[in-house]
Design a protein around this motif. Sequence first.
Motif, PDB file in Angstrom:
ATOM      1  N   ARG A  66       0.846  -1.245   0.043  1.00  0.00           N
ATOM      2  CA  ARG A  66       0.053  -0.008  -0.013  1.00  0.00           C
ATOM      3  C   ARG A  66       0.597   1.314   0.092  1.00  0.00           C
ATOM      4  O   ARG A  66       0.300   2.454  -0.425  1.00  0.00           O
ATOM      5  CB  ARG A  66      -1.070   0.038   1.290  1.00  0.00           C
ATOM      6  N   GLY A  67       1.923   1.264   0.512  1.00  0.00           N
ATOM      7  CA  GLY A  67       2.862   2.510   0.369  1.00  0.00           C
ATOM      8  C   GLY A  67       4.306   2.190   0.301  1.00  0.00           C
ATOM      9  O   GLY A  67       4.700   0.914   0.350  1.00  0.00           O
ATOM     10  N   PRO A  68       5.234   3.023   0.114  1.00  0.00           N
ATOM     11  CA  PRO A  68       6.541   2.890  -0.034  1.00  0.00           C
ATOM     12  C   PRO A  68       7.562   2.440   1.127  1.00  0.00           C
ATOM     13  O   PRO A  68       8.342   3.483   1.598  1.00  0.00           O
ATOM     14  CB  PRO A  68       7.129   4.128  -0.725  1.00  0.00           C
ATOM     15  N   ASP A  69       6.986   1.501   1.671  1.00  0.00           N
ATOM     16  CA  ASP A  69       7.704   0.974   3.117  1.00  0.00           C
ATOM     17  C   ASP A  69       7.589  -0.318   3.375  1.00  0.00           C
ATOM     18  O   ASP A  69       6.865  -1.063   2.979  1.00  0.00           O
ATOM     19  CB  ASP A  69       6.789   1.996   4.164  1.00  0.00           C
ATOM     20  N   VAL A  70       8.747  -1.114   3.707  1.00  0.00           N
ATOM     21  CA  VAL A  70       8.959  -2.283   4.161  1.00  0.00           C
ATOM     22  C   VAL A  70       7.662  -3.099   4.911  1.00  0.00           C
ATOM     23  O   VAL A  70       7.271  -4.045   4.761  1.00  0.00           O
ATOM     24  CB  VAL A  70      10.256  -2.644   4.680  1.00  0.00           C
ATOM     25  N   GLY A  71       7.342  -2.036   5.805  1.00  0.00           N
ATOM     26  CA  GLY A  71       6.186  -2.608   6.808  1.00  0.00           C
ATOM     27  C   GLY A  71       4.930  -2.281   6.358  1.00  0.00           C
ATOM     28  O   GLY A  71       3.820  -2.673   7.009  1.00  0.00           O
ATOM     29  N   SER A  72       4.547  -1.753   5.238  1.00  0.00           N
ATOM     30  CA  SER A  72       3.467  -1.460   4.341  1.00  0.00           C
ATOM     31  C   SER A  72       2.837  -2.783   4.229  1.00  0.00           C
ATOM     32  O   SER A  72       3.294  -3.816   3.826  1.00  0.00           O
ATOM     33  CB  SER A  72       3.527  -0.725   3.425  1.00  0.00           C
ATOM     34  N   GLU A  73       1.204  -2.813   4.514  1.00  0.00           N
ATOM     35  CA  GLU A  73       0.582  -3.990   4.214  1.00  0.00           C
ATOM     36  C   GLU A  73       0.599  -4.280   2.627  1.00  0.00           C
ATOM     37  O   GLU A  73       0.317  -3.400   1.883  1.00  0.00           O
ATOM     38  CB  GLU A  73      -0.844  -4.048   4.755  1.00  0.00           C
ATOM     39  N   PRO A  74       0.462  -5.677   2.349  1.00  0.00           N
ATOM     40  CA  PRO A  74       0.277  -5.937   1.076  1.00  0.00           C
ATOM     41  C   PRO A  74      -1.103  -5.533   0.534  1.00  0.00           C
ATOM     42  O   PRO A  74      -2.199  -5.927   1.294  1.00  0.00           O
ATOM     43  CB  PRO A  74       0.441  -7.684   0.921  1.00  0.00           C
ATOM     44  N   THR A  75      -1.196  -4.987  -0.753  1.00  0.00           N
ATOM     45  CA  THR A  75      -2.646  -5.020  -1.257  1.00  0.00           C
ATOM     46  C   THR A  75      -3.294  -6.172  -1.874  1.00  0.00           C
ATOM     47  O   THR A  75      -4.613  -6.386  -1.963  1.00  0.00           O
ATOM     48  CB  THR A  75      -2.414  -4.056  -2.649  1.00  0.00           C
ATOM     49  N   GLY A  76      -2.809  -7.187  -1.881  1.00  0.00           N
ATOM     50  CA  GLY A  76      -3.360  -8.591  -2.506  1.00  0.00           C
ATOM     51  C   GLY A  76      -3.184  -8.737  -3.805  1.00  0.00           C
ATOM     52  O   GLY A  76      -3.142 -10.024  -4.338  1.00  0.00           O
ATOM     53  N   GLU A  77      -2.412  -7.769  -4.534  1.00  0.00           N
ATOM     54  CA  GLU A  77      -2.191  -7.747  -5.934  1.00  0.00           C
ATOM     55  C   GLU A  77      -0.739  -8.210  -6.148  1.00  0.00           C
ATOM     56  O   GLU A  77       0.004  -7.922  -5.111  1.00  0.00           O
ATOM     57  CB  GLU A  77      -2.357  -6.546  -6.575  1.00  0.00           C
ATOM     58  N   VAL A  78      -0.485  -8.940  -6.883  1.00  0.00           N
ATOM     59  CA  VAL A  78       1.006  -9.308  -7.257  1.00  0.00           C
ATOM     60  C   VAL A  78       1.568  -9.118  -8.642  1.00  0.00           C
ATOM     61  O   VAL A  78       0.556  -8.859  -9.548  1.00  0.00           O
ATOM     62  CB  VAL A  78       1.197 -10.919  -7.276  1.00  0.00           C
ATOM     63  N   VAL A  79       2.702  -8.658  -8.985  1.00  0.00           N
ATOM     64  CA  VAL A  79       3.456  -8.955 -10.404  1.00  0.00           C
ATOM     65  C   VAL A  79       3.976 -10.153 -10.862  1.00  0.00           C
ATOM     66  O   VAL A  79       4.925 -10.702  -9.804  1.00  0.00           O
ATOM     67  CB  VAL A  79       4.284  -7.587 -10.414  1.00  0.00           C
ATOM     68  N   MET A  80       3.547 -10.737 -11.770  1.00  0.00           N
ATOM     69  CA  MET A  80       3.851 -12.149 -12.035  1.00  0.00           C
ATOM     70  C   MET A  80       5.236 -12.298 -12.543  1.00  0.00           C
ATOM     71  O   MET A  80       5.805 -11.309 -13.257  1.00  0.00           O
ATOM     72  CB  MET A  80       3.003 -12.981 -13.047  1.00  0.00           C
ATOM     73  N   PRO A  81       6.071 -13.149 -12.417  1.00  0.00           N
ATOM     74  CA  PRO A  81       7.479 -13.427 -13.040  1.00  0.00           C
ATOM     75  C   PRO A  81       7.479 -13.346 -14.334  1.00  0.00           C
ATOM     76  O   PRO A  81       6.485 -13.798 -15.289  1.00  0.00           O
ATOM     77  CB  PRO A  81       7.874 -14.729 -12.772  1.00  0.00           C
ATOM     78  N   GLY A  82       8.221 -12.370 -15.332  1.00  0.00           N
ATOM     79  CA  GLY A  82       8.361 -11.853 -16.372  1.00  0.00           C
ATOM     80  C   GLY A  82       7.322 -11.062 -16.975  1.00  0.00           C
ATOM     81  O   GLY A  82       7.368 -10.586 -18.095  1.00  0.00           O
TER      82      GLY A  82
END
Length: 531
Positions: A66-82
């Motif tokens: 959700r934000g530019p931070d290591v501790g920020s929560e995941p949005t549930g979306e991913v970028v797939m390999p390639g």
Amino acid sequence: MAARPRRRFGRLPLGSRLLASIAAAVVSVLLLAVSRTGWGCSGGSSAFSALGPGKYRALTKVRQRRGPDVGSEPTGEVVMPGQIFEVEQAVAAEDSSDLSFLKVAGGGWVFDRGIAGRWVGKPIVELVEAFAQADAVVEVSPVPAAAPTAPAAPAAPVAETAEIPEVVEAQPIEPAVALATAGVETVRLPDNMLGAGFEFVRLQVEGVAQPLLFMLGTSFPGNVLTERGKELVGAPGGEFKGGWLSAATAASRVTLKKVQFLGTGASIGDLEDCSVMDFPQAQLAAQLGIEVHGMLGQPFFSSYDIDLDRYRGRLELYEPGQAASQGFYSTVKHLPGLAMGSGNLGIAIKGDIVGDQEPLDSPKQSFIGLLDTSAAFTTINWEAAKLLGFAGPTDPRLMAATKVLGAGPDGQAVEMPVALVRLSLCAVPEGVKPMLAQVSKEKWESSGGKGWYFERLDGGDTSVELGAVNVAIGDSLSLRVLDDTKIGPFTGAAAVVGQDLLFQADRLILNLKDSQLWLQPPGELRDATEM
């Protein structure tokens, strides 16, 4: 997403592994490595000095936050390999030891480097095309303010010149180039036999007059020649010239020189240390009038990525980690798996019984499945059968079912009921943990553990639904490869995923080395007829 660190357990003796291969006609690995690895693309530089907006390619599966931070929560979306994605904003690192963050256009934020596992500290994205600097929106992480100093003397006036932004030319992605291509022959079993069939390639070997027919077996522990194949190759028979063990070992190993795929002429070099045995699948094929000369097993499949296009009858081989560069993401689904030691692939499975009128009280639970292209049919153990809704061996539906003979845990022939079930192959979720059965310290030190199982395998990102198939149910010898010499037997639900399920996907892409699987979902689900 960064890969998780591997954990390894003890292993069964080699003789036990081969026994499971021969008696059950299906082999997996005996050593559990509880890690799901991400896709690693080799080649190409991921280091870029001017991090900023542009087009990037993910080198592994990357979670958005959700934000530019290591501790920020995941949005549930991913970028797939390639996957190629656009970045609209960047937060650059203060120095080379810090993470930078990229804002996915219309989405969340991703790191530029991994933070755990195999990808820790390594670039997980690479620049494809940088947008012109005039259009860039780049932020720099804040730096603590310095202490106030005395005002400096006025500097001499300097003529101002307009800074012309440098336009960075797009760097085209080099598509993966197949190392070799081969024609694939599919043999389907008759309708009165359990299972779908097998797949073969024909090999031309230096010094051998006729082509050799080899079966594809992703779970078989080695490359193998049948006795007939050994005869055609002209390999010498066993001759005891010293110690009995060294002579027997030498006699049972054959190296095939300068191997090429028949028809395409593509070379795969030498196939070294091929064992010699008449494995059960070859014996079954012989009943159908097909002479099989060998099996391409784990040593072969761990050396390449494979793209098996059943529609076109074609097999392509790539460098490990390179098949993702083909751009097939719109037609196939990515199913990250578990590395089950020695290169075997474990994936999650869930399903239900065909014809059940009452749904289960609890949601479907997933269990582990071992991918095996040398298994004509799928086998599930009794724990998996209970998850699907069967009461056990005394379930009236199974007592009246068709039976087949299979190898039990001790290698003895046992009757296994056959049931029509509908299964889905699923991605293994993050954070999967092996659980050990409770045992006292004294018991552990004296005789080891009481066994292990997976905590949960539900919650994977993707799944592929398949038509119903007839599966054999029983605690088969083939699944004993999950047992561990120190921890004990595998006590959870498990299956061998055979060709009756895999044949339904027109296209299968496999990176066995990194435990990654892609399947093209069937256009139409077709249920098998109950046996």
